[in-house]
Design a protein around this motif. Structure first.
Motif, short mmCIF file in Angstrom:
data_model
loop_
_atom_site.label_atom_id
_atom_site.label_comp_id
_atom_site.label_asym_id
_atom_site.label_seq_id
_atom_site.Cartn_x
_atom_site.Cartn_y
_atom_site.Cartn_z
N VAL A 1 0.85 -1.19 0.00
CA VAL A 1 0.00 0.00 0.00
C VAL A 1 0.88 1.23 0.00
CG1 VAL A 1 -1.70 1.32 1.33
CG2 VAL A 1 -1.89 -1.17 1.19
N ALA A 2 0.57 2.19 -0.87
CA ALA A 2 1.26 3.47 -0.89
C ALA A 2 0.28 4.56 -0.48
CB ALA A 2 1.79 3.77 -2.30
N LYS A 3 0.71 5.40 0.46
CA LYS A 3 -0.17 6.48 0.93
C LYS A 3 0.67 7.63 1.44
CE LYS A 3 -0.74 4.18 5.44
NZ LYS A 3 -1.70 3.50 6.33
N PRO A 4 0.07 8.85 1.52
CA PRO A 4 0.81 10.00 2.03
C PRO A 4 1.22 9.79 3.48
CG PRO A 4 -1.20 10.70 0.92
CD PRO A 4 -1.29 9.22 1.08
N ARG A 5 2.43 10.24 3.83
CA ARG A 5 2.91 10.07 5.20
C ARG A 5 2.07 10.85 6.20
NH1 ARG A 5 8.57 10.31 3.55
NH2 ARG A 5 8.86 12.28 4.63
N THR A 6 1.51 11.97 5.76
CA THR A 6 0.69 12.78 6.67
C THR A 6 -0.72 12.95 6.13
OG1 THR A 6 1.51 14.82 5.65
CG2 THR A 6 2.68 14.04 7.60
N GLY A 7 -1.21 11.97 5.41
CA GLY A 7 -2.55 12.07 4.84
C GLY A 7 -3.63 11.90 5.91
N ALA A 8 -4.86 12.22 5.52
CA ALA A 8 -5.99 12.13 6.45
C ALA A 8 -7.19 11.55 5.74
CB ALA A 8 -6.33 13.52 6.99
N GLY A 9 -8.04 10.88 6.51
CA GLY A 9 -9.32 10.40 6.00
C GLY A 9 -9.22 9.36 4.91
N GLN B 1 -7.38 9.44 2.36
CA GLN B 1 -7.20 10.09 1.07
C GLN B 1 -5.94 9.58 0.36
OE1 GLN B 1 -9.39 11.91 -0.21
NE2 GLN B 1 -8.52 13.29 -1.72
N ASP B 2 -6.09 9.28 -0.93
CA ASP B 2 -4.96 8.91 -1.79
C ASP B 2 -4.24 7.65 -1.31
OD1 ASP B 2 -5.38 11.11 -3.50
OD2 ASP B 2 -4.28 12.42 -2.13
N VAL B 3 -5.00 6.66 -0.88
CA VAL B 3 -4.43 5.36 -0.51
C VAL B 3 -4.52 4.44 -1.73
CG1 VAL B 3 -4.65 3.36 1.00
CG2 VAL B 3 -5.06 5.65 1.91
N HIS B 4 -3.40 3.83 -2.10
CA HIS B 4 -3.36 3.02 -3.32
C HIS B 4 -2.85 1.62 -3.02
CE1 HIS B 4 -3.93 6.66 -5.80
NE2 HIS B 4 -3.14 7.24 -4.91
N LEU B 5 -3.59 0.62 -3.47
CA LEU B 5 -3.14 -0.76 -3.37
C LEU B 5 -2.33 -1.09 -4.62
CD1 LEU B 5 -3.22 -3.59 -2.06
CD2 LEU B 5 -5.32 -4.01 -3.35
N LEU B 6 -1.09 -1.52 -4.42
CA LEU B 6 -0.21 -1.88 -5.53
C LEU B 6 -0.06 -3.39 -5.55
CD1 LEU B 6 2.56 0.83 -4.96
CD2 LEU B 6 0.43 1.03 -6.28
N ARG B 7 -0.60 -4.03 -6.59
CA ARG B 7 -0.56 -5.49 -6.65
C ARG B 7 0.72 -6.00 -7.30
NH1 ARG B 7 -5.28 -3.43 -7.95
NH2 ARG B 7 -7.20 -4.07 -6.88
N ASP B 8 1.30 -5.17 -8.17
CA ASP B 8 2.51 -5.60 -8.88
C ASP B 8 3.28 -4.37 -9.36
OD1 ASP B 8 1.02 -4.66 -11.10
OD2 ASP B 8 0.23 -6.67 -11.50
N ALA B 9 4.39 -4.61 -10.07
CA ALA B 9 5.23 -3.53 -10.54
C ALA B 9 4.49 -2.62 -11.53
CB ALA B 9 6.49 -4.10 -11.19
N ALA B 10 3.58 -3.19 -12.28
CA ALA B 10 2.82 -2.37 -13.25
C ALA B 10 1.96 -1.35 -12.51
CB ALA B 10 1.96 -3.27 -14.13
N ASP B 11 1.33 -1.77 -11.40
CA ASP B 11 0.54 -0.82 -10.59
C ASP B 11 1.43 0.30 -10.06
OD1 ASP B 11 -1.84 -2.12 -10.93
OD2 ASP B 11 -1.93 -2.99 -8.91
N ALA B 12 2.62 -0.07 -9.59
CA ALA B 12 3.54 0.93 -9.05
C ALA B 12 3.98 1.90 -10.13
CB ALA B 12 4.75 0.23 -8.42
N CYS C 1 -11.03 -3.74 -1.63
CA CYS C 1 -9.86 -3.23 -2.35
C CYS C 1 -9.67 -3.99 -3.65
CB CYS C 1 -8.61 -3.33 -1.48
SG CYS C 1 -8.38 -1.92 -0.39
N VAL C 2 -10.76 -4.29 -4.35
CA VAL C 2 -10.66 -5.03 -5.61
C VAL C 2 -10.34 -4.09 -6.75
CG1 VAL C 2 -11.87 -6.52 -7.23
CG2 VAL C 2 -12.25 -6.80 -4.78
N THR C 3 -11.14 -3.05 -6.91
CA THR C 3 -10.89 -2.08 -7.97
C THR C 3 -10.49 -0.72 -7.42
OG1 THR C 3 -13.24 -1.49 -7.99
CG2 THR C 3 -12.52 -3.19 -9.54
N GLY C 4 -10.21 -0.66 -6.15
CA GLY C 4 -9.88 0.60 -5.49
C GLY C 4 -10.42 0.55 -4.08
N CYS C 5 -9.62 1.00 -3.12
CA CYS C 5 -10.02 0.85 -1.73
C CYS C 5 -11.22 1.73 -1.41
CB CYS C 5 -8.84 1.20 -0.82
SG CYS C 5 -7.47 0.04 -0.97
N ARG C 6 -12.27 1.12 -0.89
CA ARG C 6 -13.46 1.86 -0.51
C ARG C 6 -14.04 1.25 0.77
NH1 ARG C 6 -18.15 -0.36 -4.75
NH2 ARG C 6 -18.88 -2.04 -3.38
N THR C 7 -14.77 2.05 1.50
CA THR C 7 -15.42 1.59 2.73
C THR C 7 -16.86 1.23 2.43
OG1 THR C 7 -13.99 3.01 4.08
CG2 THR C 7 -16.02 2.22 5.09
#
Length: 420
Positions: A149-157, A159-170, A217-223
């Protein structure tokens, strides 16, 4: 109320926070950059006083409330969101008001610093690395290991959380980022998610509830929803409590509300992140429905040394589920009155106006509607929430793309979607 009555300075609160201050016997002063905004307007009207102040600007905030340090009564600044909690802590320290240390709140906003310290102290390490250059993201993710998972170090709520499954996602994410993002890349924690609602006083942390979080977190992380309380065995509950206690002690949390998010992995509970403020408004509402704990009232009374409110337990279980609609134009909504009439349903709403484009669901747009319900058992609750959600019948018509033939807009009936 007299000038000797303790004063709660509230940064852009919702109406229920102003009402909580009144219930515990405090005066309220609402500060907001725009007092006419929906939600803020109702809170400002209900408050004893309200001022238009961009409280995110510390010098302006001090100019507006600096004189309060000379009041004969106790006063404190309260913020119940990520940004507001940090600014409230700084203001309280500057004015020598009671409250959580600014350093503690700041520590909890720095996900990398907190992760590193908790890894050392809890024996529950989570692999992570900093990433300050987009060009390095793929290599960093490879070292952490996929999925991550890649996310801002000081993010909130969330926001901008990304699940990276492989190098192509990164690689795709790196191409979208600014050249020097401040990210934390950490291993993906597999297992059910929980949020721990707690309140601290003089450095002692009291867990108020464990909340079960449902996410995808299949097509994008959501609650997808929350349930209070979570059903866990005593041993697991104790493990989570110890992790929360260690996390808050590590940060230096002394007072006020907190939310700590954990994942129950096959190796036990692992920290996602922690915050010096309550979770989403809906979680505070569910807490009130089940345990009778009014978290804003508890926080205000505790800081201002007023009598603490006595919780009045309500229903055994409460939950919320979010409605997710496909892209397109919302043309009709049926079943709202039917859903609201179901025994145990507390609310049923479709938040997208009819005739409007359905926005993308993000961390700031958790869903396009919701249902809230109470019940006597988890099984009853799940069945009722599902039934209420299925009773809502919104109709979404796909909107023609810019390169679609003109006649495509004339055939909406063939492409309608009814979302459950």
């Amino acid at each position: 109320m007299s000038p000797q009555t303790p004063l709660a300075v509230l940064l852009s609160p919702r109406l229920s926070v102003v009402e909580a201050a009144r219930r515990v016997g405090a005066r309220s002063l609402v500060l907001a950059p725009d007092l006419s905004r929906p939600g803020i307007r109702e809170a400002a009207v209900a408050a004893d006083e309200a001022l238009t102040v961009d409280w995110r600007d510390h010098p302006r905030l001090m100019m507006a409330i600096g004189h309060l340090a000379n009041l004969p009564a106790r006063a404190a600044v309260f913020g119940f969101t990520e940004t507001a909690a940090l600014i409230a802590a700084r203001a309280n320290e500057a004015l020598r008001f009671p409250g959580n240390p600014h350093a503690a709140v700041a520590y909890l906003t720095d996900k990398a610093a907190l992760r590193g310290k908790v890894n050392l102290l809890t024996g529950a390490p989570v692999r992570f690395e900093h990433c300050d250059r987009a060009a390095h993201l793929e290599a960093v993710a490879e070292r952490v290991g996929f999925p991550c998972v890649a996310k801002p170090r000081t993010g909130a709520g969330g926001q901008d959380v990304h699940l990276l499954r492989d190098a192509a996602d990164a690689a795709r994410l790196a191409a979208e980022l600014p050249p020097e993002p401040a990210l934390i890349v950490e291993e993906f924690l597999d297992g059910p998610e929980y949020s721990v609602e707690a309140h601290s006083r003089a450095g002692v942390h009291t867990v108020l509830a464990l909340t079960r979080k449902y996410s995808t977190c299949v097509t994008g992380c959501r609650t997808d929803g929350y349930d209070v309380p979570a059903e866990l065995d005593p041993a697991t509950t104790e493990e989570i409590h110890r992790l929360v206690d260690a996390t808050l002690n590590t940060a230096g949390q002394r007072s006020g509300p907190s939310q700590t998010e954990v994942v129950l992995t096959s190796q036990g509970p692992r920290l996602i992140e922690s915050h010096a403020h309550p979770g989403a408004d809906c979680i505070s509402d569910l807490l009130l429905m089940t345990t009778g704990t009014d978290l804003p009232a508890l926080s205000i009374a505790s800081a201002l040394e007023l009598p603490l409110p006595t919780p009045v337990p309500g229903h055994g279980y409460a939950g919320i589920r979010f409605l997710h609609l496909p892209p397109g134009l919302l043309t009709a909504v049926d079943g709202v009155a039917e859903a609201r009439a179901l025994p145990g349903v507390r609310a049923a709403e479709v938040t997208v106006p009819i005739g409007s484009h359905v926005p993308e669901a993000t961390s700031r747009v958790a869903g396009h509607g919701y249902v809230t319900a109470v019940a006597d058992s988890p099984q009853e609750l799940e069945a009722l929430l599902r039934k209420a959600l299925d009773t809502l019948r919104p109709v979404v018509v796909p909107e023609p793309s810019a390169d679609s033939p003109p006649e495509a807009a004339a055939r909406p009936k063939e492409e309608e979607h009814t979302a459950a």
